[in-house]
Design an enzyme around this catalytic site. Structure first.
Site, mmCIF file in Angstrom:
data_model
loop_
_atom_site.group_PDB
_atom_site.id
_atom_site.type_symbol
_atom_site.label_atom_id
_atom_site.label_comp_id
_atom_site.label_asym_id
_atom_site.label_seq_id
_atom_site.Cartn_x
_atom_site.Cartn_y
_atom_site.Cartn_z
ATOM 1 N N TYR A 268 0.885 -1.184 0.000
ATOM 2 C CA TYR A 268 0.000 0.000 0.000
ATOM 3 C C TYR A 268 0.908 1.214 0.000
ATOM 4 O O TYR A 268 2.074 1.126 -0.390
ATOM 5 C CB TYR A 268 -0.899 -0.134 1.249
ATOM 6 C CG TYR A 268 -2.041 0.824 1.330
ATOM 7 C CD1 TYR A 268 -3.002 0.888 0.331
ATOM 8 C CD2 TYR A 268 -2.168 1.669 2.426
ATOM 9 C CE1 TYR A 268 -4.053 1.786 0.420
ATOM 10 C CE2 TYR A 268 -3.232 2.562 2.529
ATOM 11 C CZ TYR A 268 -4.164 2.619 1.515
ATOM 12 O OH TYR A 268 -5.208 3.511 1.604
ATOM 13 N N ARG B 74 -5.861 10.017 -10.986
ATOM 14 C CA ARG B 74 -5.279 10.752 -9.846
ATOM 15 C C ARG B 74 -4.767 9.703 -8.862
ATOM 16 O O ARG B 74 -5.402 9.422 -7.864
ATOM 17 C CB ARG B 74 -6.347 11.649 -9.217
ATOM 18 C CG ARG B 74 -5.851 12.703 -8.301
ATOM 19 C CD ARG B 74 -5.351 12.157 -6.942
ATOM 20 N NE ARG B 74 -6.366 11.952 -5.943
ATOM 21 C CZ ARG B 74 -6.350 10.959 -5.048
ATOM 22 N NH1 ARG B 74 -5.394 10.042 -5.051
ATOM 23 N NH2 ARG B 74 -7.305 10.844 -4.162
ATOM 24 N N LYS C 43 -5.741 -1.909 -2.386
ATOM 25 C CA LYS C 43 -6.895 -1.639 -1.514
ATOM 26 C C LYS C 43 -7.635 -2.941 -1.193
ATOM 27 O O LYS C 43 -8.025 -3.187 -0.062
ATOM 28 C CB LYS C 43 -7.852 -0.652 -2.187
ATOM 29 C CG LYS C 43 -7.285 0.753 -2.371
ATOM 30 C CD LYS C 43 -7.691 1.692 -1.262
ATOM 31 C CE LYS C 43 -6.980 3.034 -1.382
ATOM 32 N NZ LYS C 43 -7.250 3.966 -0.300
ATOM 33 N N GLU D 293 -12.098 4.825 -6.544
ATOM 34 C CA GLU D 293 -10.804 5.173 -5.950
ATOM 35 C C GLU D 293 -9.946 5.951 -6.930
ATOM 36 O O GLU D 293 -9.780 5.553 -8.091
ATOM 37 C CB GLU D 293 -10.082 3.869 -5.568
ATOM 38 C CG GLU D 293 -8.871 4.070 -4.692
ATOM 39 C CD GLU D 293 -9.210 4.504 -3.274
ATOM 40 O OE1 GLU D 293 -10.057 3.865 -2.628
ATOM 41 O OE2 GLU D 293 -8.610 5.488 -2.814
ATOM 42 N N ASP D 294 -9.402 7.040 -6.467
ATOM 43 C CA ASP D 294 -8.399 7.809 -7.200
ATOM 44 C C ASP D 294 -8.872 8.282 -8.578
ATOM 45 O O ASP D 294 -8.142 8.184 -9.582
ATOM 46 C CB ASP D 294 -7.069 7.026 -7.274
ATOM 47 C CG ASP D 294 -6.386 6.998 -5.904
ATOM 48 O OD1 ASP D 294 -6.999 7.444 -4.925
ATOM 49 O OD2 ASP D 294 -5.240 6.522 -5.822
ATOM 50 N N ASP E 207 -13.967 6.519 -1.882
ATOM 51 C CA ASP E 207 -13.078 6.411 -0.732
ATOM 52 C C ASP E 207 -12.305 7.693 -0.472
ATOM 53 O O ASP E 207 -12.074 8.070 0.679
ATOM 54 C CB ASP E 207 -12.098 5.267 -1.028
ATOM 55 C CG ASP E 207 -11.266 4.890 0.165
ATOM 56 O OD1 ASP E 207 -11.792 4.936 1.284
ATOM 57 O OD2 ASP E 207 -10.090 4.538 -0.028
ATOM 58 N N ASP E 208 -11.888 8.382 -1.525
ATOM 59 C CA ASP E 208 -11.075 9.592 -1.340
ATOM 60 C C ASP E 208 -11.902 10.722 -0.733
ATOM 61 O O ASP E 208 -11.381 11.544 0.011
ATOM 62 C CB ASP E 208 -10.460 10.030 -2.676
ATOM 63 C CG ASP E 208 -9.595 8.928 -3.232
ATOM 64 O OD1 ASP E 208 -8.589 8.607 -2.607
ATOM 65 O OD2 ASP E 208 -9.975 8.332 -4.260
ATOM 66 N N ASN F 280 -0.296 11.586 -0.040
ATOM 67 C CA ASN F 280 0.460 10.358 -0.317
ATOM 68 C C ASN F 280 1.033 10.421 -1.713
ATOM 69 O O ASN F 280 0.510 11.163 -2.554
ATOM 70 C CB ASN F 280 -0.485 9.148 -0.218
ATOM 71 C CG ASN F 280 -1.057 8.978 1.161
ATOM 72 O OD1 ASN F 280 -0.350 9.079 2.140
ATOM 73 N ND2 ASN F 280 -2.356 8.723 1.239
HETATM 74 N N1 LIG Z 1 -4.432 10.025 3.880
HETATM 75 C C1 LIG Z 1 -5.443 9.590 3.159
HETATM 76 O O1 LIG Z 1 -6.187 8.688 3.557
HETATM 77 C C2 LIG Z 1 -5.718 10.208 1.829
HETATM 78 C C3 LIG Z 1 -4.839 11.053 1.233
HETATM 79 N N2 LIG Z 1 -5.130 11.604 0.024
HETATM 80 C C4 LIG Z 1 -4.108 12.427 -0.604
HETATM 81 O O2 LIG Z 1 -4.550 13.748 -0.710
HETATM 82 C C5 LIG Z 1 -4.028 14.322 -1.884
HETATM 83 C C6 LIG Z 1 -5.148 15.003 -2.650
HETATM 84 O O3 LIG Z 1 -6.120 14.057 -3.037
HETATM 85 P P1 LIG Z 1 -7.487 14.566 -3.717
HETATM 86 O O4 LIG Z 1 -8.136 15.593 -2.881
HETATM 87 O O5 LIG Z 1 -8.272 13.372 -4.081
HETATM 88 O O6 LIG Z 1 -6.912 15.231 -5.039
HETATM 89 P P2 LIG Z 1 -7.543 16.408 -5.868
HETATM 90 O O7 LIG Z 1 -6.764 16.499 -7.117
HETATM 91 O O8 LIG Z 1 -9.020 16.259 -5.939
HETATM 92 O O9 LIG Z 1 -7.245 17.707 -4.955
HETATM 93 C C7 LIG Z 1 -5.977 18.264 -4.765
HETATM 94 C C8 LIG Z 1 -6.191 19.763 -4.632
HETATM 95 O O10 LIG Z 1 -4.962 20.347 -4.240
HETATM 96 C C9 LIG Z 1 -4.858 21.560 -4.953
HETATM 97 N N3 LIG Z 1 -3.479 22.024 -5.023
HETATM 98 C C10 LIG Z 1 -2.502 21.595 -5.834
HETATM 99 N N4 LIG Z 1 -1.386 22.329 -5.647
HETATM 100 C C11 LIG Z 1 -1.679 23.219 -4.693
HETATM 101 C C12 LIG Z 1 -0.944 24.259 -4.081
HETATM 102 N N5 LIG Z 1 0.312 24.526 -4.431
HETATM 103 N N6 LIG Z 1 -1.559 24.994 -3.117
HETATM 104 C C13 LIG Z 1 -2.829 24.747 -2.772
HETATM 105 N N7 LIG Z 1 -3.585 23.770 -3.328
HETATM 106 C C14 LIG Z 1 -3.008 23.028 -4.273
HETATM 107 C C15 LIG Z 1 -5.419 21.246 -6.324
HETATM 108 O O11 LIG Z 1 -5.769 22.399 -7.053
HETATM 109 C C16 LIG Z 1 -6.624 20.390 -5.949
HETATM 110 O O12 LIG Z 1 -7.783 21.169 -5.765
HETATM 111 C C17 LIG Z 1 -3.304 13.217 -2.644
HETATM 112 O O13 LIG Z 1 -1.932 13.304 -2.411
HETATM 113 C C18 LIG Z 1 -3.824 11.961 -2.013
HETATM 114 O O14 LIG Z 1 -2.861 10.930 -1.995
HETATM 115 C C19 LIG Z 1 -6.318 11.390 -0.619
HETATM 116 C C20 LIG Z 1 -7.228 10.532 -0.075
HETATM 117 C C21 LIG Z 1 -6.970 9.831 1.160
HETATM 118 C C1 LIG Z 2 -5.073 6.838 0.671
HETATM 119 C C2 LIG Z 2 -5.705 7.234 -0.566
HETATM 120 O O1 LIG Z 2 -6.791 6.784 -0.875
HETATM 121 C C3 LIG Z 2 -5.043 8.164 -1.436
HETATM 122 O O2 LIG Z 2 -3.991 8.694 -1.087
HETATM 123 O O3 LIG Z 2 -5.581 8.402 -2.526
HETATM 124 MG MG LIG Z 3 -7.243 7.056 -2.911
#
Ligand SMILES: NC(=O)C1=CN([C@@H]2O[C@H](COP(=O)(O)OP(=O)(O)OC[C@H]3O[C@@H](n4cnc5c(N)ncnc54)[C@H](O)[C@@H]3O)[C@@H](O)[C@H]2O)C=CC1
Ligand SMILES: CC(=O)C(=O)O
Ligand SMILES: [Mg+2]
Length: 550
Positions: free
Chosen positions: A95, A148, A166, A237-238, A260-261, A407
């Site tokens: 993962y 993504r 997952k 997912e993603d 999930d996200d 991540n």
């Molecule tokens: N810890 C966890 O369980 C999870 C972590 N994530 C992580 O969160 C991150 C984002 O995921 P999503 O929201 O699904 O992606 P997304 O693409 O929907 O959102 C990312 C946002 O960040 C913004 N962004 C990019 N560069 C930026 C900057 N310099 N300043 C401010 N905002 C900026 C983008 O414009 C976008 O709106 C990924 O790295 C993902 O791995 C996502 C889901 C679960």
């Molecule tokens: C953990 C997860 O779902 C993500 O980083 O997209």
């Molecule tokens: Mg995800």
């Protein structure tokens, strides 16, 4: 000539049936395996020792990933028994973070078919492809279109690493029998030039389709799934930001599905923040929260926190007024005209923030003016929580809660050691990918992994054990509260905010119970007694063991 192969080979080539050296003499006789296997008959325990030694011999994390994936494609019972036995050590390999490298290099390390890759040009044959899935029945699907992948962007068909990883956790952490799980990639092309130019790329070599054509493609898939497995749990997912929320809105009332996200991440973050409020003494209704990243995860988390604050007594307007989302163009305000529909409920009135900055309002401006005590990073961009940002957080609040959730590790907004150093050890930190404890001034700080992997295995178990027909917001709230109730920091303020990964099966069962009860209350699952629900969860929980075949 079509070569169908002798039936006996099936037992050693199908990973759901293969026991390797653990086939008994009687099975070898009856299944026609004599001579195909070395004569010494082994136990699962001995096989585990050999497999772990082989795992240890692999040098790089990606080599270890490839080894484990090979084992999974060879013998699933052995793979899961090994994973469960060494979950803390192996979860980062199957993962996040290593699965990120595996997705980037999916074509180079590709070896065996697993799950379904459905290319857009073959969209008229999706029913046939689902029939080809060779599983007797499917209860849980994780689907991605690879656009993504974590914070790594578009990986095309290489995104398959994510549904596989997952679903491995659905089984290892949530007890879902691997024979009813199906990873799927909807191959809508890729805009990743490096992938398109890679001679080894396994996906459809075409730029991504978009607009109506894209949504019609996803719809063909969802309708085919509903025809073949009407009760299936379908996890999205993603998916990229412009698709994730519209797809959730479109399908959440049509079948048992969630994103999930958006929703899993919201629940794990809400659970972590409920746990943190026990330590800081600041309840959520009194909290002020800043986000960096207003995408699927950021908005999903923010909306669940609004619900939680309302449950704690705030009006919805008051709750929304305490949440500040900063994206690429600064703080989201009602003066912005280019926001996506799902972001529009989370803007601040421009009058309220007038005077905070000359132009766009930065995260630092928000921290200096709104004085948040919680900071969440979901931007997918490394290093954006600078020393100035963390010091500003610590200037305004005694125990800032800082959650850099992006991540894989290479995309984290700041590493825990820096956050703790810059805040003189006062911050409470949880991260999306795993980190070792940090020692500051002789005090050990345990870093919880705030990742939706604490939620989706229990959600899946609860949905399937309770026979839920839909996944409601209430079920995610129940999952968040069940997770918070298990926080080690509840009784020991210096402990981790979330339970140890090695306890994740018990966490999943507790979440499943809470989810199942809530599904009944929400009228989306048949009513049972608590006793029967618990029994259904225990009965559903598969643990790796060999079944007698002959
Ligand atoms: N810890 C966890 O369980 C999870 C972590 N994530 C992580 O969160 C991150 C984002 O995921 P999503 O929201 O699904 O992606 P997304 O693409 O929907 O959102 C990312 C946002 O960040 C913004 N962004 C990019 N560069 C930026 C900057 N310099 N300043 C401010 N905002 C900026 C983008 O414009 C976008 O709106 C990924 O790295 C993902 O791995 C996502 C889901 C679960
Ligand atoms: C953990 C997860 O779902 C993500 O980083 O997209
Ligand atoms: Mg995800």
């Amino acid at each position: 000539m079509v070569y169908s192969g002798p039936a006996n080979l099936h037992y050693v080539t199908n990973p759901l049936l293969n026991k390797g050296t653990a086939f008994s003499l009687q099975e070898r006789e009856q299944l026609g395996l004599m001579g195909l296997l070395p004569p010494h008959i082994e136990t699962l325990e001995t096989q585990l020792d050999r497999a772990y030694a082989a795992f240890e011999r692999e040098e790089t994390p990606l080599d270890k990933h490839v080894y484990l994936r090979g084992l999974q494609d060879d013998n699933e019972v052995l793979f899961y028994a090994l994973l469960v036995r060494h979950l803390s050590e192996m979860m980062p390999i199957i993962y996040t973070p290593v699965v990120g490298d595996a997705c980037k290099q999916f074509s180079e390390i590709y070896d065996h078919p697993r799950g379904l890759i459905i290319p857009f040009p073959e969209r008229d044959r999706i029913d046939e492809m689902l029939d080809n899935a060779i599983l007797p029945s499917v209860e849980a699907i994780v689907v991605t279109d690879g656009e993504r992948i974590l914070g790594l962007g578009d990986q095309g068909a290489g995104g398959m690493g994510i549904p596989i990883g997952k679903l491995s956790l659905y089984t290892a952490a949530g007890g879902i029998n691997p024979s009813v799980t199906l990873p799927v990639v909807l191959d809508a092309g890729t805009n990743n030039q490096e992938r398109l130019e890679d001679p080894l790329y396994i996906g459809w070599r075409h730029e991504r389709i978009s607009g109506d054509e894209y949504f019609e493609f996803v719809d063909l898939f969802v309708q085919a799934v509903m025809r073949k497995w009407p009760d299936v749990l379908l996890q999205f997912e993603d998916f990229a930001q412009q698709h994730a929320a519209p797809l959730l809105a479109r399908y959440r009332d049509q079948l048992c599905t969630f994103n999930d996200d958006i929703q899993g991440t919201a629940a794990v973050t809400a659970g972590t923040l409920l746990a943190a409020s026990n330590v800081t003494g600041v309840s959520l209704k009194d909290a002020t929260i800043a986000f960096l990243g207003a995408g699927s995860a950021g908005v999903g988390i923010a909306e669940q926190l609004v619900q939680l604050m309302v449950r704690q007594g705030l009006s919805e307007t008051e709750a929304r007024g305490r949440i500040y989302l900063v994206d690429r163009n600064g703080l989201l305000t009602d003066a912005m005209t280019d926001l996506l529909p799902f972001q529009k409920q989370l803007v601040q009135p421009v009058d309220k923030v007038a005077g905070w900055a000359e132009g766009n309002i930065s995260l630092l401006d928000v921290i200096n003016n709104a004085k948040p005590n919680i900071l969440v990073g979901v931007s997918g961009q490394a290093g954006l929580f600078s020393e100035a940002i963390i010091r500003a957080m610590a200037d305004h609040t005694e125990h800032p809660v800082v959650l850099p959730l992006s991540n894989p590790t290479s995309r984290i907004e700041a590493v825990p050691a820096d956050i703790l150093r810059w805040s003189d050890g006062c911050a409470l930190v949880a991260t999306g990918s795993p980190f070792d404890p940090v020692t500051i001034a002789g005090n050990i700080h345990h870093i919880a992994q705030c990742n939706n992997s604490y939620i989706f295995p229990g959600m899946g178990l609860g949905v399937l054990a309770a026979g839920a027909r839909r996944v409601t917001d209430g079920m995610f709230m129940a999952a968040a509260e069940a997770l918070a109730a298990l926080s080690p920091a509840k009784s020991d303020r210096t402990a981790s905010l979330l339970p140890d990964v090695s306890d994740i099966c018990e966490v999943s069962k507790a979440i499943a119970f809470a989810v199942g009860q809530q599904a009944q209350l929400d009228g989306v699952a048949p009513n049972t007694t608590e006793y029967d629900l618990k029994a259904a969860i225990d009965a559903k929980f598969w643990t790796p063991h060999y079944e007698e075949i002959a």
